[in-house]
Design a protein around this motif. Structure first.
Motif, PDB file in Angstrom:
ATOM      1  N   LYS A 159      41.986  31.798  40.293  1.00 36.52           N
ATOM      2  CA  LYS A 159      43.154  33.407  38.718  1.00 36.52           C
ATOM      3  C   LYS A 159      41.974  33.878  38.475  1.00 36.52           C
ATOM      4  CE  LYS A 159      44.667  29.644  36.794  1.00 36.52           C
ATOM      5  NZ  LYS A 159      46.534  30.519  36.147  1.00 36.52           N
ATOM      6  N   VAL A 160      42.074  34.865  37.887  1.00 37.32           N
ATOM      7  CA  VAL A 160      41.661  36.246  38.423  1.00 37.32           C
ATOM      8  C   VAL A 160      40.632  36.388  36.773  1.00 37.32           C
ATOM      9  CG1 VAL A 160      43.200  37.829  36.965  1.00 37.32           C
ATOM     10  CG2 VAL A 160      41.654  39.577  38.182  1.00 37.32           C
ATOM     11  N   PHE A 178      29.914  41.229  46.432  1.00 37.15           N
ATOM     12  CA  PHE A 178      30.758  39.821  46.631  1.00 37.15           C
ATOM     13  C   PHE A 178      31.995  41.127  47.376  1.00 37.15           C
ATOM     14  CE2 PHE A 178      31.994  35.773  44.289  1.00 37.15           C
ATOM     15  CZ  PHE A 178      30.580  35.431  43.778  1.00 37.15           C
ATOM     16  N   VAL A 179      33.911  40.492  48.015  1.00 32.33           N
ATOM     17  CA  VAL A 179      34.414  41.308  47.862  1.00 32.33           C
ATOM     18  C   VAL A 179      34.939  42.608  47.224  1.00 32.33           C
ATOM     19  CG1 VAL A 179      34.980  39.748  50.953  1.00 32.33           C
ATOM     20  CG2 VAL A 179      35.756  38.775  48.196  1.00 32.33           C
ATOM     21  N   LEU A 180      34.691  41.868  45.856  1.00 29.57           N
ATOM     22  CA  LEU A 180      35.478  42.795  45.239  1.00 29.57           C
ATOM     23  C   LEU A 180      34.413  43.388  43.999  1.00 29.57           C
ATOM     24  CD1 LEU A 180      39.066  41.796  44.794  1.00 29.57           C
ATOM     25  CD2 LEU A 180      38.155  43.773  45.536  1.00 29.57           C
ATOM     26  N   ASP A 181      34.274  44.128  43.703  1.00 30.86           N
ATOM     27  CA  ASP A 181      32.909  44.314  42.653  1.00 30.86           C
ATOM     28  C   ASP A 181      33.846  44.132  40.621  1.00 30.86           C
ATOM     29  OD1 ASP A 181      34.078  46.755  41.460  1.00 30.86           O
ATOM     30  OD2 ASP A 181      33.550  48.052  42.968  1.00 30.86           O
ATOM     31  N   LEU A 182      33.428  44.387  40.359  1.00 32.95           N
ATOM     32  CA  LEU A 182      33.648  43.914  39.157  1.00 32.95           C
ATOM     33  C   LEU A 182      35.037  44.399  38.399  1.00 32.95           C
ATOM     34  CD1 LEU A 182      33.157  41.856  36.588  1.00 32.95           C
ATOM     35  CD2 LEU A 182      31.094  43.083  35.219  1.00 32.95           C
ATOM     36  N   LEU A 183      34.400  46.036  38.636  1.00 37.66           N
ATOM     37  CA  LEU A 183      35.373  47.319  38.493  1.00 37.66           C
ATOM     38  C   LEU A 183      37.122  46.692  38.805  1.00 37.66           C
ATOM     39  CD1 LEU A 183      35.925  49.605  36.757  1.00 37.66           C
ATOM     40  CD2 LEU A 183      35.223  51.165  38.627  1.00 37.66           C
ATOM     41  N   ALA A 184      37.119  46.563  40.318  1.00 36.89           N
ATOM     42  CA  ALA A 184      38.112  46.481  40.940  1.00 36.89           C
ATOM     43  C   ALA A 184      38.999  45.002  40.397  1.00 36.89           C
ATOM     44  CB  ALA A 184      38.191  45.996  42.157  1.00 36.89           C
ATOM     45  N   LEU A 185      38.269  44.345  39.628  1.00 36.28           N
ATOM     46  CA  LEU A 185      39.271  42.929  39.171  1.00 36.28           C
ATOM     47  C   LEU A 185      39.583  43.520  38.368  1.00 36.28           C
ATOM     48  CD1 LEU A 185      35.801  40.354  40.517  1.00 36.28           C
ATOM     49  CD2 LEU A 185      38.720  40.598  41.039  1.00 36.28           C
ATOM     50  N   LYS A 186      38.303  44.104  36.972  1.00 34.63           N
ATOM     51  CA  LYS A 186      39.070  44.205  35.609  1.00 34.63           C
ATOM     52  C   LYS A 186      40.763  45.231  35.901  1.00 34.63           C
ATOM     53  CE  LYS A 186      36.131  43.187  32.415  1.00 34.63           C
ATOM     54  NZ  LYS A 186      36.132  41.855  31.484  1.00 34.63           N
ATOM     55  N   ILE A 187      40.405  46.216  36.895  1.00 32.39           N
ATOM     56  CA  ILE A 187      41.761  46.712  36.770  1.00 32.39           C
ATOM     57  C   ILE A 187      42.644  45.775  37.302  1.00 32.39           C
ATOM     58  CG2 ILE A 187      43.145  48.546  38.404  1.00 32.39           C
ATOM     59  CD1 ILE A 187      40.042  49.728  38.911  1.00 32.39           C
ATOM     60  N   ILE A 188      42.367  45.263  37.998  1.00 27.90           N
ATOM     61  CA  ILE A 188      43.458  43.728  39.098  1.00 27.90           C
ATOM     62  C   ILE A 188      43.569  43.020  37.451  1.00 27.90           C
ATOM     63  CG2 ILE A 188      43.680  41.777  39.984  1.00 27.90           C
ATOM     64  CD1 ILE A 188      41.838  43.671  42.506  1.00 27.90           C
ATOM     65  N   GLN A 189      43.233  42.316  36.869  1.00 34.14           N
ATOM     66  CA  GLN A 189      43.872  41.656  35.540  1.00 34.14           C
ATOM     67  C   GLN A 189      44.305  42.698  34.269  1.00 34.14           C
ATOM     68  OE1 GLN A 189      40.476  40.573  32.776  1.00 34.14           O
ATOM     69  NE2 GLN A 189      41.226  39.139  32.922  1.00 34.14           N
ATOM     70  N   THR A 218      42.806  34.419  50.354  1.00 38.25           N
ATOM     71  CA  THR A 218      43.127  34.211  49.319  1.00 38.25           C
ATOM     72  C   THR A 218      43.376  35.196  48.306  1.00 38.25           C
ATOM     73  OG1 THR A 218      40.632  33.527  49.309  1.00 38.25           O
ATOM     74  CG2 THR A 218      41.061  33.573  47.042  1.00 38.25           C
ATOM     75  N   LEU A 219      44.162  34.477  47.260  1.00 40.64           N
ATOM     76  CA  LEU A 219      45.405  34.902  47.137  1.00 40.64           C
ATOM     77  C   LEU A 219      44.650  34.692  45.643  1.00 40.64           C
ATOM     78  CD1 LEU A 219      47.876  35.665  45.742  1.00 40.64           C
ATOM     79  CD2 LEU A 219      48.375  33.222  45.456  1.00 40.64           C
ATOM     80  N   ILE A 220      44.685  36.502  45.194  1.00 39.78           N
ATOM     81  CA  ILE A 220      43.960  36.656  43.118  1.00 39.78           C
ATOM     82  C   ILE A 220      44.311  35.898  42.500  1.00 39.78           C
ATOM     83  CG2 ILE A 220      42.810  37.524  41.841  1.00 39.78           C
ATOM     84  CD1 ILE A 220      41.067  38.892  44.124  1.00 39.78           C
ATOM     85  N   GLU A 221      45.051  35.154  41.727  1.00 42.68           N
ATOM     86  CA  GLU A 221      46.347  34.919  40.687  1.00 42.68           C
ATOM     87  C   GLU A 221      46.189  36.433  39.024  1.00 42.68           C
ATOM     88  OE1 GLU A 221      48.275  31.076  41.972  1.00 42.68           O
ATOM     89  OE2 GLU A 221      45.977  30.574  40.413  1.00 42.68           O
ATOM     90  N   PRO A 222      46.954  36.844  39.374  1.00 41.13           N
ATOM     91  CA  PRO A 222      47.240  37.247  38.337  1.00 41.13           C
ATOM     92  C   PRO A 222      48.057  37.159  37.022  1.00 41.13           C
ATOM     93  CG  PRO A 222      48.819  38.318  39.619  1.00 41.13           C
ATOM     94  CD  PRO A 222      47.974  37.042  39.972  1.00 41.13           C
ATOM     95  N   GLU A 223      47.727  37.111  35.826  1.00 41.54           N
ATOM     96  CA  GLU A 223      48.790  36.848  35.129  1.00 41.54           C
ATOM     97  C   GLU A 223      50.465  38.048  35.049  1.00 41.54           C
ATOM     98  OE1 GLU A 223      47.198  38.311  30.920  1.00 41.54           O
ATOM     99  OE2 GLU A 223      45.045  37.222  31.577  1.00 41.54           O
ATOM    100  N   MET A 224      51.421  36.760  34.987  1.00 39.18           N
ATOM    101  CA  MET A 224      52.701  37.621  34.998  1.00 39.18           C
ATOM    102  C   MET A 224      52.232  38.430  34.078  1.00 39.18           C
ATOM    103  SD  MET A 224      53.381  35.378  37.341  1.00 39.18           S
ATOM    104  CE  MET A 224      55.174  35.877  37.340  1.00 39.18           C
TER     105      MET A 224
END
Length: 226
Positions: A159-160, A178-189, A218-224
């Motif tokens: 989960k993201v 990491f393969v994704l940085d924190l800013l990218a993950l926050k945007i994905i979230q 790896t699948l990064i699962e977002p909220e629906m």
């Protein structure tokens, strides 16, 4: 389907045959889907930035140098593509406008302080992409950098929000990677976009587009989405 592919500089390579293989795969996928590709700078960018630092460049100027290299790499990929426009978008609005008449859009970095991963996530959000693909030098997301810790746990799915916690803790440590940085993950979230991090070989791209990422990503699962 709209797809944003983040093609890391570490997997892009400065090799005509490899670039051509990526181009062929992208062209095939674009027959059915809209493809946005963001190319990283890789080793070449790091070398330029390293020299710039020795010469006294500040961080923002170094970022601009890195952005310039990503755009040069994007131009190399465009050279091998028949359906992409011969123009590198400088921002997301230009990318969107070009996509109205083309199924393949290739770009590099955009703004200082943003990695190409963050750029890809922002682009995916802006164009309302259905899928964000992150091609890297490893076969998915790990609990730690597997090159540093060979015992790091690999995730098939995560989960993201859980990944953000892991990355936030690691980024607080010197040398965290990491393969994704924190800013990218926050945007994905916040954009709730389905994201797959995978081993960046050309033949793997059509697999992950079809949802077949077992053993390679790896699948990064977002909220629906609501």
């Amino acid at each position: 389907m709209k797809i944003v592919l983040s093609l890391g500089g570490s997997v892009f390579g400065m090799n005509a045959d490899r670039i051509r293989r990526f181009a062929n795969v992208i062209e095939d996928i674009a027959k059915e889907h809209k493809m946005f590709v963001v190319v990283g700078g890789g080793k070449t960018a790091r070398e330029y930035i390293g020299i710039a630092r020795e010469l006294g460049a500040d961080n923002t100027l170094c970022d601009y140098i890195g952005i310039g290299v990503t755009r040069l790499n994007a131009m190399l990929l465009i050279s091998a593509l028949k359906s992409a426009p011969r123009k590198i978008p400088e921002d997301f609005i230009q990318a969107y406008e070009l996509s109205l008449n083309h199924n393949v859009i290739v770009m590099g970095g955009t703004f200082p302080g943003h990695t190409t991963d963050a750029t890809s996530a922002l682009l995916a959000e802006f164009v309302n992409a259905d899928l964000l693909l992150n091609a890297t030098s490893v076969d998915g997301v790990y609990s730690e950098d597997p090159k540093v810790n060979p015992n790091a746990k690999r995730f098939d799915r995560i989960k993201v929000c859980d990944l953000i916690e892991i990355v936030a803790k690691q980024e607080a440590k010197a040398g965290g990677s990491f393969v994704l940085d924190l800013l990218a993950l926050k945007i994905i979230q916040r954009s709730k976009i389905k994201t797959i991090v995978f081993l960046g070989e050309p033949e793997n791209i059509p697999k992950v587009v079809k949802g077949d990422f077992e053993g390679i990503g790896t699948l990064i699962e977002p909220e629906m989405r609501t």
